[in-house]
Write an enzyme that holds these catalytic residues in place. Structure first.
Site, mmCIF file in Angstrom:
data_model
loop_
_atom_site.group_PDB
_atom_site.id
_atom_site.type_symbol
_atom_site.label_atom_id
_atom_site.label_comp_id
_atom_site.label_asym_id
_atom_site.label_seq_id
_atom_site.Cartn_x
_atom_site.Cartn_y
_atom_site.Cartn_z
ATOM 1 N N ARG A 237 43.148 46.273 33.117
ATOM 2 C CA ARG A 237 44.198 45.700 33.967
ATOM 3 C C ARG A 237 45.077 46.819 34.496
ATOM 4 O O ARG A 237 45.488 47.721 33.743
ATOM 5 C CB ARG A 237 45.076 44.708 33.179
ATOM 6 C CG ARG A 237 44.409 43.379 32.862
ATOM 7 C CD ARG A 237 44.152 42.562 34.139
ATOM 8 N NE ARG A 237 43.613 41.245 33.862
ATOM 9 C CZ ARG A 237 42.309 40.933 33.823
ATOM 10 N NH1 ARG A 237 41.400 41.871 34.038
ATOM 11 N NH2 ARG A 237 41.935 39.686 33.597
ATOM 12 N N GLU A 266 46.950 43.680 43.216
ATOM 13 C CA GLU A 266 45.610 43.418 43.750
ATOM 14 C C GLU A 266 45.704 42.262 44.740
ATOM 15 O O GLU A 266 46.407 41.295 44.461
ATOM 16 C CB GLU A 266 44.645 43.078 42.612
ATOM 17 C CG GLU A 266 44.451 44.256 41.666
ATOM 18 C CD GLU A 266 43.461 43.997 40.526
ATOM 19 O OE1 GLU A 266 42.829 42.917 40.507
ATOM 20 O OE2 GLU A 266 43.330 44.874 39.667
ATOM 21 N N HIS A 285 38.057 45.466 41.779
ATOM 22 C CA HIS A 285 38.010 44.610 40.589
ATOM 23 C C HIS A 285 36.654 43.883 40.499
ATOM 24 O O HIS A 285 36.580 42.653 40.528
ATOM 25 C CB HIS A 285 39.179 43.607 40.589
ATOM 26 C CG HIS A 285 39.471 43.054 39.218
ATOM 27 N ND1 HIS A 285 40.737 42.715 38.796
ATOM 28 C CD2 HIS A 285 38.665 42.759 38.175
ATOM 29 C CE1 HIS A 285 40.695 42.243 37.562
ATOM 30 N NE2 HIS A 285 39.429 42.273 37.168
HETATM 31 C C1 DGY Z 1 38.269 39.007 33.509
HETATM 32 O O1 DGY Z 1 37.385 38.206 33.195
HETATM 33 O O2 DGY Z 1 39.364 39.035 32.944
HETATM 34 C C2 DGY Z 1 37.961 39.916 34.644
HETATM 35 O O3 DGY Z 1 38.830 40.983 34.718
HETATM 36 C C3 DGY Z 1 37.991 39.142 35.928
HETATM 37 O O4 DGY Z 1 39.319 38.840 36.233
#
Ligand code: DGY
Length: 327
Positions: A237, A266, A285
């Site tokens: 993250r 994002e 991402h």
């Molecule tokens: C998750 O599954 O948390 C991935 O980062 C997709 O958001």
């Protein structure tokens, strides 16, 4: 009347049909400015919510007074206020496990692409600039046999460590809330204090969940501890990192490069300085974004939702205490 389910992410037809066979479904393929008001209105009498990538904080969910379960199609659940959902007795289900290997592949792709300058040199050849044999200004750095330091060591970290150790003969260091004996036995990993991992690693890889404890965990102080040849990798993250400090560390050559799948904001604004740096590999991402894995995640999230609304325990709960307290 059948329970009301609000879906806020595009679902494969077969899964949508399975939901429609049991529930009254209000379906949004995605949420944007054109349908946000309708989404909020639909939520007011929803029994269940299913979707991903939309911040649903305490204030947003407050009018959803009938809510029994939120099923997110993601492993991360930082878009929710878990304490609030727990206090309200609302189950929060998520999708760990099915995306582990795919996300580890993405992280390893970032490690290789950044070290070997894959994106930069692919653009170089496409631009017709390969006219002579390469001089050393275009060389990369080795990945194999280097030291990979992890911040965190959950499922995804362990899957990356396996690739690194067995495939690339790397030395594994890690810092985590607690030691993980399996990773030490299987891959010779060493558990160290945070600063020692930062000082010793050639590659520093963030594989932590975002929480109040990890927000901005990596900032100017931490970048200053890294080696000038360190490559920083983040596939978890963006908000775990102070992005301004990362940009400064890259601009001042305190670190060698960065491979990033996640960002503070994002989508990453197109004018981010990160996008102008040749030593940064940036991805939108895509951690779990393969056809197979996204389908498996959607299936698991639908199963979680159905179980919750049928009064059974969903397979993966972020707030299991809500379930235990019901018993
Ligand atoms: C998750 O599954 O948390 C991935 O980062 C997709 O958001």
């Amino acid at each position: 009347m059948n329970p009301h389910v609000v879906v806020y992410k595009k679902l494969p037809n077969e899964l949508l049909a399975a939901l429609r066979a049991r529930f009254r479904v209000t379906y949004f393929e995605a949420i944007d400015e054109t349908n946000r008001a309708a989404f909020l209105e639909a939520m007011r009498d929803a029994d269940g919510l299913l979707g991903a990538s939309v911040r649903l904080d305490k204030a947003t969910l407050a009018p959803a007074t009938r809510l029994k379960i939120v099923s997110t199609i993601s492993v991360g659940y930082d878009t929710f206020d878990v304490d609030d959902l727990t206090e309200r007795g609302i189950l929060l289900a998520h999708t760990p496990g099915v995306l582990t290997e795919t996300t580890a592949d993405t992280i390893f792709a970032l490690i290789l692409a950044t070290a070997r300058r894959v994106v930069e040199l692919a653009e170089f050849i496409k631009a017709g600039r390969w006219r002579h044999s390469l001089d050393e200004s275009l060389y990369g750095v080795d990945v194999h046999s280097k030291t990979l330091g992890f911040l965190g060591m959950g499922r995804i970290g362990q899957a990356v460590a396996r690739r690194a150790r067995l495939g690339f003969n790397m030395t594994i260091l890690y810092h985590n809330l607690q030691p993980v004996p399996e990773v030490e036995t299987a891959f010779g990993a060493r558990f160290l204090p945070l600063d020692e991992v930062l000082r010793a690693a050639d590659f520093i890889c963030v594989v932590l969940p975002l929480s109040p404890e990890t927000e901005k965990l990596v900032g100017a102080r931490e970048f200053a501890l890294m080696r000038p040849q360190a490559i920083f990798i983040n596939g978890s993250r963006g908000r775990i990192v102070d992005e301004a400090a990362l940009i400064e560390a890259l601009q001042q050559r305190k670190i060698h490069g960065a491979g990033l799948d996640v960002f503070e904001r994002e989508p990453l604004p197109a004018d981010s300085p990160l996008l102008a740096m040749p030593n940064v590999v940036a991805l939108p991402h895509i951690g779990s974004a393969t056809h197979e894995t996204r389908l498996a995640m959607a299936r698991l999230a639908v199963d979680n939702l159905i179980a919750g609304l049928d009064g059974e325990r969903p397979r993966h709960l972020a707030n299991g205490s809500v379930w235990s307290n019901r018993r």
